[in-house]
Design an enzyme around this catalytic site. Structure first.
Site, PDB file in Angstrom:
ATOM      1  N   HIS A 181      -8.139  11.414  -2.343  1.00  0.00           N
ATOM      2  CA  HIS A 181      -7.805  10.015  -2.587  1.00  0.00           C
ATOM      3  C   HIS A 181      -7.409  10.116  -4.167  1.00  0.00           C
ATOM      4  O   HIS A 181      -8.267  10.842  -4.882  1.00  0.00           O
ATOM      5  CB  HIS A 181      -8.729   8.928  -2.402  1.00  0.00           C
ATOM      6  CG  HIS A 181      -8.374   7.598  -2.350  1.00  0.00           C
ATOM      7  ND1 HIS A 181      -7.926   7.112  -3.635  1.00  0.00           N
ATOM      8  CD2 HIS A 181      -8.269   6.465  -1.437  1.00  0.00           C
ATOM      9  CE1 HIS A 181      -7.678   6.027  -3.517  1.00  0.00           C
ATOM     10  NE2 HIS A 181      -7.883   5.544  -2.243  1.00  0.00           N
ATOM     11  N   ARG A 205      -0.825   9.071  -0.356  1.00  0.00           N
ATOM     12  CA  ARG A 205      -1.845   9.734  -1.174  1.00  0.00           C
ATOM     13  C   ARG A 205      -1.876  11.218  -1.365  1.00  0.00           C
ATOM     14  O   ARG A 205      -2.227  11.787  -2.530  1.00  0.00           O
ATOM     15  CB  ARG A 205      -3.250   9.426  -0.282  1.00  0.00           C
ATOM     16  CG  ARG A 205      -3.616   8.091  -0.466  1.00  0.00           C
ATOM     17  CD  ARG A 205      -4.687   7.795   0.469  1.00  0.00           C
ATOM     18  NE  ARG A 205      -4.882   6.252   0.187  1.00  0.00           N
ATOM     19  CZ  ARG A 205      -5.841   5.655   0.997  1.00  0.00           C
ATOM     20  NH1 ARG A 205      -6.630   6.392   2.026  1.00  0.00           N
ATOM     21  NH2 ARG A 205      -6.172   4.306   0.863  1.00  0.00           N
ATOM     22  N   ASP A 245     -21.821  15.110  11.013  1.00  0.00           N
ATOM     23  CA  ASP A 245     -22.815  15.695  12.152  1.00  0.00           C
ATOM     24  C   ASP A 245     -21.963  15.654  13.756  1.00  0.00           C
ATOM     25  O   ASP A 245     -22.265  16.767  14.305  1.00  0.00           O
ATOM     26  CB  ASP A 245     -23.890  14.592  11.923  1.00  0.00           C
ATOM     27  CG  ASP A 245     -24.576  14.205  10.966  1.00  0.00           C
ATOM     28  OD1 ASP A 245     -24.934  15.513  10.174  1.00  0.00           O
ATOM     29  OD2 ASP A 245     -24.978  13.573  10.543  1.00  0.00           O
ATOM     30  N   LEU A 259      -8.795   1.854   8.889  1.00  0.00           N
ATOM     31  CA  LEU A 259      -9.738   0.877   9.645  1.00  0.00           C
ATOM     32  C   LEU A 259      -8.838   0.604  10.778  1.00  0.00           C
ATOM     33  O   LEU A 259      -9.517   0.097  11.935  1.00  0.00           O
ATOM     34  CB  LEU A 259      -9.489  -0.471   8.563  1.00  0.00           C
ATOM     35  CG  LEU A 259     -10.472  -0.598   7.406  1.00  0.00           C
ATOM     36  CD1 LEU A 259     -10.215  -1.585   6.399  1.00  0.00           C
ATOM     37  CD2 LEU A 259     -11.747  -0.024   7.799  1.00  0.00           C
ATOM     38  N   GLN A 287      -8.049  14.576   3.133  1.00  0.00           N
ATOM     39  CA  GLN A 287      -7.037  13.803   2.207  1.00  0.00           C
ATOM     40  C   GLN A 287      -8.071  13.713   1.043  1.00  0.00           C
ATOM     41  O   GLN A 287      -9.223  13.272   0.965  1.00  0.00           O
ATOM     42  CB  GLN A 287      -6.918  12.558   2.983  1.00  0.00           C
ATOM     43  CG  GLN A 287      -6.324  11.528   1.860  1.00  0.00           C
ATOM     44  CD  GLN A 287      -5.778  10.303   2.609  1.00  0.00           C
ATOM     45  OE1 GLN A 287      -6.348   9.312   2.781  1.00  0.00           O
ATOM     46  NE2 GLN A 287      -4.676  10.228   3.040  1.00  0.00           N
ATOM     47  N   HIS A 320     -11.701  12.470   0.354  1.00  0.00           N
ATOM     48  CA  HIS A 320     -11.735  11.013   0.810  1.00  0.00           C
ATOM     49  C   HIS A 320     -11.785  10.951   2.447  1.00  0.00           C
ATOM     50  O   HIS A 320     -12.590  10.200   2.862  1.00  0.00           O
ATOM     51  CB  HIS A 320     -10.650  10.358   0.349  1.00  0.00           C
ATOM     52  CG  HIS A 320     -10.650   8.821   0.773  1.00  0.00           C
ATOM     53  ND1 HIS A 320     -11.695   8.045   0.556  1.00  0.00           N
ATOM     54  CD2 HIS A 320      -9.794   8.223   1.482  1.00  0.00           C
ATOM     55  CE1 HIS A 320     -11.306   6.697   0.669  1.00  0.00           C
ATOM     56  NE2 HIS A 320     -10.066   6.922   1.337  1.00  0.00           N
ATOM     57  N   PHE A 351       0.993  -1.187  -0.098  1.00  0.00           N
ATOM     58  CA  PHE A 351       0.047  -0.029   0.118  1.00  0.00           C
ATOM     59  C   PHE A 351       0.850   1.301  -0.169  1.00  0.00           C
ATOM     60  O   PHE A 351       2.075   1.110   0.311  1.00  0.00           O
ATOM     61  CB  PHE A 351      -1.068   0.054   1.323  1.00  0.00           C
ATOM     62  CG  PHE A 351      -2.380  -0.049   0.793  1.00  0.00           C
ATOM     63  CD1 PHE A 351      -3.020  -1.165   0.490  1.00  0.00           C
ATOM     64  CD2 PHE A 351      -3.245   1.257   0.773  1.00  0.00           C
ATOM     65  CE1 PHE A 351      -4.417  -1.303  -0.031  1.00  0.00           C
ATOM     66  CE2 PHE A 351      -4.615   1.021   0.548  1.00  0.00           C
ATOM     67  CZ  PHE A 351      -5.124  -0.091   0.147  1.00  0.00           C
ATOM     68  N   LEU A 395     -14.859   5.287  -4.604  1.00  0.00           N
ATOM     69  CA  LEU A 395     -13.550   4.680  -4.352  1.00  0.00           C
ATOM     70  C   LEU A 395     -13.220   3.510  -5.684  1.00  0.00           C
ATOM     71  O   LEU A 395     -13.626   2.569  -5.606  1.00  0.00           O
ATOM     72  CB  LEU A 395     -13.518   4.453  -3.031  1.00  0.00           C
ATOM     73  CG  LEU A 395     -12.314   3.814  -2.584  1.00  0.00           C
ATOM     74  CD1 LEU A 395     -11.204   4.829  -2.553  1.00  0.00           C
ATOM     75  CD2 LEU A 395     -12.367   3.135  -1.242  1.00  0.00           C
ATOM     76  N   THR A 447     -10.133   1.668  -5.009  1.00  0.00           N
ATOM     77  CA  THR A 447      -9.150   1.153  -3.885  1.00  0.00           C
ATOM     78  C   THR A 447      -7.646   1.562  -4.313  1.00  0.00           C
ATOM     79  O   THR A 447      -7.368   1.093  -5.233  1.00  0.00           O
ATOM     80  CB  THR A 447      -9.116  -0.222  -2.951  1.00  0.00           C
ATOM     81  OG1 THR A 447      -8.120  -0.270  -2.515  1.00  0.00           O
ATOM     82  CG2 THR A 447      -9.153  -1.353  -4.267  1.00  0.00           C
ATOM     83  N   ARG A 500      -2.786  10.802   6.206  1.00  0.00           N
ATOM     84  CA  ARG A 500      -2.870   9.356   6.401  1.00  0.00           C
ATOM     85  C   ARG A 500      -2.676   8.381   5.428  1.00  0.00           C
ATOM     86  O   ARG A 500      -2.857   8.661   4.255  1.00  0.00           O
ATOM     87  CB  ARG A 500      -4.418   9.073   6.837  1.00  0.00           C
ATOM     88  CG  ARG A 500      -4.741   7.730   7.181  1.00  0.00           C
ATOM     89  CD  ARG A 500      -6.279   7.458   7.508  1.00  0.00           C
ATOM     90  NE  ARG A 500      -7.048   7.537   6.454  1.00  0.00           N
ATOM     91  CZ  ARG A 500      -7.278   6.521   5.558  1.00  0.00           C
ATOM     92  NH1 ARG A 500      -6.710   5.603   5.374  1.00  0.00           N
ATOM     93  NH2 ARG A 500      -8.597   6.942   4.449  1.00  0.00           N
TER      94      ARG A 500
END
Lengths: 600, 520
Positions: free
Chosen positions: A255, A299, A234, A414, A253, A366, A140, A265, A267, A408
């Protein structure tokens, strides 16, 4: 509208990974009186849309020796030495954050990564596997070794289903389709929330000893976004309106690969598995921007590079605003096995078969690095000094710990939602079991919310009536144009006055649906009001930060300024005026991880 | 995705209903521009923002992962977000959008899915972890992950549940989504809760294995097939409803599930020109369903077939004494051991004759031979395919007429499961005098008769309501005098329903083959 009070020990708002982890852990720790409120069914939460993986240095795979940075991977044979380590993951995350992430929190994130992935596995998450049956991992962006644990390109879905079902097993009670309108804080003590049961339209006060927000990000503030319709920030807006500060909101960010014009998206695993980015000349332009990491640079860097290509006339598509994501060299078998969801999405939404032709993409809003400031236990802090807001917790994308700093890394979200959701669960349990009290509510806490709704339905505005949808569209276009990938003082100043005008116009906005039952028109209007509230903070924070760092790129201040800007922005609401900004030190281990030049 | 300067207008015919103010649901027609790339969700959002803010529907992710926006579009459940408007408008640029059927409406396109979630929770959808877990991960082979058939990708959108015919008459049924989740859990070697998932699941015997759930799943998952897998686990534990046990025993002992003598299997053909396909060369091997062999009403299908083929000059033979039950229903009931044995035995017999052509009387035999007999070296056809071809080639010519209004019921095993929709209709349309009318639910949206998946021998938990009754009423409402079908099971179910409902004076159930002979 009537106001009925419901009491729980703990109220959790949001049922994605962070909120659900917290609920499950608190319940497991013996706190049984928990209500989890979600404006959509818990399993519809946006955590489930994450595709590529969850990072953990579990050392299951390594690059085949001698095949270079994009070569094939293989399982690490038993007894062979590890390629990854906590230190490497920590350093990659710090470098990815452009030295704005708090290094103590990053160490916690990364250390907990390994056991949380195994815990998911033990709870039934269906991961993809190596030939010898271990959890499969892939490359990644910004990660120097293959450490993204994945379930094809359905990773978020698998994790969300797993944790939701385990929460059900532990008897957690979910209020599905309850929309939270207001956070009740008085004297720096959190006392509960005001919420609407969407089905009936009734307003309820929920009185609690502790409240936790896991309300997700705010990508819907931008015109083109990977985010679900529900991601309207919110929780961030409610916290801000209740006097809680927001931290590092300028760091949004983009993406690199959202579907062209739609933003859906695709990935990063498309590139992790070997996909290329090309411009209208067919060039793999990343060789000019990140000669070493190429498409697997972080990114912020890849999105900026794409935007430069587009701005300089090398984009693709009728308006030249796109870039090609080319996976045609990966082959059918690999794509069907590893990227089935993006294969389906590209087919359904673009009519493109990614096995055969490149798919048009563009940089797309993103992820929200900023949010409600917390410590590493999910405890929300009230100021730059780190004083707590008693009884108020947050985790996941709505929160800012900060582990992502200015940018990030993919697969760390996640991870963050899981790790800090779990940690918040433990600290909430400790807080409740330590004798937390039910502090008295102010009188008629639901009044303000009821009046907002009444106001939005009041037709006396006549010809001055404004359309919610038009205001929302204008705001999103403005945010994209003036507060997007590249920013400068003029554009941000204009944005600031523009958002004020839009907030004023919103005073005359009215809904069309006047009914009580399942009124999504009202909900949409309240969401738009929330977007307007925190967008101002994004702009003001971006305007003040006169440097370029991570996802925040100032054309007029193109360099990173470590002298003045290794600090978090803290924004407090100031009535109807612009937010008051203060700054908080970044936790940096100057010996171990001092700031360096950030090259890929 | 490119712009189009000559865009048309699409009409969305939407069922609107707010129970607080409306007496009953009513359609409203709303217009949007029909641009390429616009999804049905885009169109609904556009209407909500610009025309009528009270139009109510659920949505979130807008790319087919969250499962919020499931609705009924032109009669089929799908996700509005991944359905292009242009693909679903008819020749008048109109699309009909309704809330999911079989569940209560909350407002407009928003439905109350609480029964769906209750069934999901009833099978205890969570993995029950082992007491002692390894330090790292459990070792699970890629093959074991593949064997889950992507069941873990269910997005809980409710398309299958709301399309399920059994659910339409009984909310106590476990439902396809919960079966899929139970399958996921019990197939997982990490799970320690087999009994917990399987205790409250006995209503899975009510599944008719029509596969409407498979047909309407937007993620191409296979909840229908899973019913048989789960049943096989109960079979292994001996937990089979008594009447199904009798049928299984009979299939083993008598080579048919109806407790009839194997020696009497060919009695229906006495005096008819039917060859022994094992003894002499034939043009085609006719495989007769057990029901058509033994049930006096269904025998007429087989007899009509022989008569018609004889007239067409087709030399038809059977396997004679080696013809036995094909095992289709045994497989669907989940008696996998018995099924495998039957496949082995029958494959050997079927590969003996010289002919390469096998024609089945029943869609069930057709389905199982086509899809579950791996070593069968024959061209398998359902009789409607065979007969339609003979008609097209002029080998079957009609001298008479059937001056009736006829509607056709698609057998699930022929239509939904094997995509044979046109040939039965082509036959009916070629018969002089027949006026073919369609029921509202036809072809891929057909309503199951309720007879498959072992339901021929099992009354089920659905007390009082019968799919066959509903189907017959739907047929009567078309004004048809004949309800035609092409399956011995459907014939039996629908014929019984007509008699039970006392509608014999209004409608008659016939197999297509009978109509062919009538007109010959």
């Amino acid at each position: 509208m009537s106001t009925e009070t419901i009491t729980h020990d703990v109220i959790i708002v949001g049922a994605g990974l962070a909120g659900t982890w917290a609920a499950m852990i608190a319940s497991q720790e013996g706190v049984k009186d928990i209500g989890v409120l979600s404006k959509i069914h818990p399993l519809r939460s946006h955590s489930g849309a994450a595709q590529g993986g969850i990072a953990a240095a579990i050392n299951n795979v390594r690059p085949v020796a001698g095949t270079g940075p994009r070569g094939p991977l293989e399982q690490i044979p038993a007894g062979d030495s590890a390629v990854d380590s906590i230190e490497t993951h920590v350093f990659d995350t710090i470098k990815g954050s452009d030295w704005l992430g708090d290094q103590d929190a990053i160490e916690i994130l990364v250390s907990d990564a390994i056991n949380i992935v195994y815990e998911y596995e033990h709870m039934g998450c269906v991961f993809s596997r190596t030939p010898d049956g271990r959890i499969a991992q892939r490359r990644f962006g910004g990660h120097s070794v293959p450490r993204a644990c994945y379930a094809a390109d359905w990773t978020g879905h698998m994790l969300l289903q797993t944790i939701h079902e385990q929460a059900l097993r532990h008897g957690v009670h979910f209020y599905s389709e309850w929309y939270v309108l207001d956070l009740i804080i008085e004297d720096n003590i959190c006392r509960g929330v005001v919420a609407m049961d969407v089905l009936t339209g009734e307003i309820h006060t929920l009185h609690a000893k502790a409240v936790m927000f896991g309300t997700g990000g705010y990508g819907r503030a931008f015109k083109i976004s990977t985010n679900a319709h529900a991601n309207t920030g919110d929780g961030v807006a409610m916290a801000y309106n209740a006097g809680v500060p927001l931290m590092d909101m300028e760091f949004v960010q983009f993406h690199p690969t959202g579907l062209y014009r739609l933003g859906i998206l695709m990935t990063e695993a498309c590139r992790g598995e070997g996909g290329y980015l090309t411009n209208n000349k067919g060039e793999r332009f990343m060789e000019h921007y990140a000669p070493d990491k190429m498409e697997l640079a972080p990114r912020d860097l890849v999105s900026r590079s794409e935007q430069i290509e587009i701005n300089e006339g090398r984009g693709i598509g009728p308006d030249g605003q796109g870039i090609y994501l080319d996976m045609t060299h990966l082959g059918r078998e690999k794509i069907e096995e590893r990227l089935p969801q993006v294969l389906e999405i590209a087919h359904n939404f673009m009519g493109v078969d990614i096995i055969k032709v490149p798919v048009p993409i563009q940089p797309t809003a993103h992820y929200s690095m900023g949010g409600i400031p917390t410590d590493a236990h999910g405890q929300v802090i009230a100021d730059a000094e780190g004083n707590p807001v008693v009884g108020f917790y947050a985790a996941g994308e709505c929160a800012c710990v900060s582990v992502h700093g200015a940018n990030r890394l993919g697969t760390n979200s996640l991870l963050e939602a899981s790790v800090f959701g779990r940690r918040a669960g433990y600290s909430i349990a400790e807080f409740i079991k330590g004798g937390a009290e039910l502090h008295p509510l102010p009188s008629d806490p639901g009044k303000q919310s009821s009046e907002r709704i009444k106001h939005l339905m009041d037709d006396s505005v006549g010809d001055n009536r404004e359309s919610v949808a038009e205001i929302s569209k204008a705001m999103k276009a403005m945010m994209t144009n003036n507060c997007g990938i590249f920013r400068d003082a003029d554009g941000l100043q204009a944005a600031l006055s523009n958002v004020k005008q839009l907030q004023n116009r919103f005073q005359n906005a009215r809904v069309m649906d006047k009914s009580k039952r399942f009124n999504t028109d009202i909900q949409g209007a309240l969401e738009t009001e929330n977007l307007l509230a925190f967008s101002e903070v994004i702009i003001a924070s971006a305007l003040a930060r006169t440097e370029s760092r991570g996802a925040h790129s100032r054309i007029d201040y193109p360099e990173r300024d470590d002298e003045n800007w290794i600090k978090h922005t803290i924004a407090h609401k100031n009535g109807g005026e612009l937010p008051v900004l203060s700054y908080k030190d970044v936790n940096i281990n100057w010996e171990k991880y001092p700031p360096q030049e950030r090259k890929y | 995705m490119s712009g189009n300067s000559h865009n048309k207008t699409a009409t969305l015919r939407i069922e609107r209903f707010n129970p607080d103010v409306d007496e009953k649901p009513a359609f409203e027609e709303l217009q949007v521009e029909l641009t390429p790339g616009k999804t049905i969700l885009d169109a609904l959002l556009e209407i909500k923002e610009e025309q009528d803010g009270s139009l109510t529907f659920r949505r979130s992710c807008r790319h087919g992962i969250c499962g919020s926006c499931t609705m009924n579009i032109n009669g089929t459940n799908m996700l509005a977000c991944e359905s292009a408007l242009i693909d679903h408008v008819n020749e008048d640029e109109l699309v009909t959008i309704r809330p999911l059927p079989s569940v209560p409406v909350i407002k407009d396109l928003v439905t109350d899915r609480s029964s769906f979630w209750e069934q999901y929770q009833r099978i205890k959808p969570w993995l029950i972890p082992a007491e002692n877990v390894p330090e790292k991960e459990f070792r699970i082979s890629p093959d074991e992950v593949n064997s889950l058939n992507n069941a873990e990708r269910c997005i809980m959108c409710g398309a299958c549940y709301s399309a399920c015919p059994v659910i339409s008459i009984d909310k106590g049924f476990v439902g396809p989504h919960a079966m899929l989740k139970a399958f996921l859990r019990v197939s997982d070697s990490r799970d320690n809760g087999h009994d917990a998932h399987m205790t409250d699941i006995e209503t899975l015997w009510d599944c008719t294995t029509c596969y409407m759930c498979v047909e309407q799943c937007p993620k191409d998952l296979e909840p229908g097939q899973v019913a048989s897998t789960l049943r096989s686990l109960l079979v292994e534990e001996g937990k089979v409803p008594r009447t199904l046990g009798v049928a299984l025993t009979s299939a083993f002992r008598n080579k048919n599930p109806f407790e009839m003598m194997h020696a009497d299997r060919l009695a229906w053909a006495d005096g008819l020109p039917l060859q022994d396909g094992l003894a002499e060369p034939v043009d085609a091997l006719y495989f007769v369903c057990c029901l058509a062999c033994y049930d006096p009403r269904a025998q007429k299908i087989a007899q009509a077939m022989v008569t018609s083929m004889d007239a067409a000059g087709v030399n038809l033979g059977t396997l004679g004494s080696e013809e036995v039950c094909c095992g289709s229903e045994m497989q669907r009931i989940g008696e996998m051991g018995l099924f495998e044995m039957m496949v082995e035995e029958l494959t050997e017999s079927l590969n003996k004759p010289q002919t390469q052509q096998i024609v089945t009387a029943s869609p069930h035999c057709f389905d199982v031979f086509s899809n579950h007999y791996p070593d069968l070296n024959l061209n398998v056809e359902h009789y409607t395919q065979h007969v339609a071809r003979l008609i097209a080639d002029g080998q079957i010519a009609f001298k008479g007429e059937v001056n009736k209004r006829v509607t056709y019921h698609d057998p699930c095993y022929l239509g939904i499961q094997n995509n044979v929709f046109d040939e039965p209709r082509a036959i009916l349309q070629s018969i002089p005098g027949i006026e073919l009318v369609e029921m509202e639910r036809n072809r891929k949206q057909s309503l199951c008769c309720g007879g498959g998946g072992g339901r021929m021998w099992f009354e089920g938990h659905t007390s009082g309501a019968h799919l066959s009754h509903e189907r017959v009423r739907e047929a009567v409402s078309t004004g048809a005098q004949i309800l035609a079908t092409a399956c011995p099971f459907c014939l039996n179910m629908l014929d019984d329903a007509v008699k039970t409902l006392g509608l014999d004076d209004q409608i008659e159930v016939k197999d297509i083959m009978e109509l062919v002979v009538e007109a010959s």
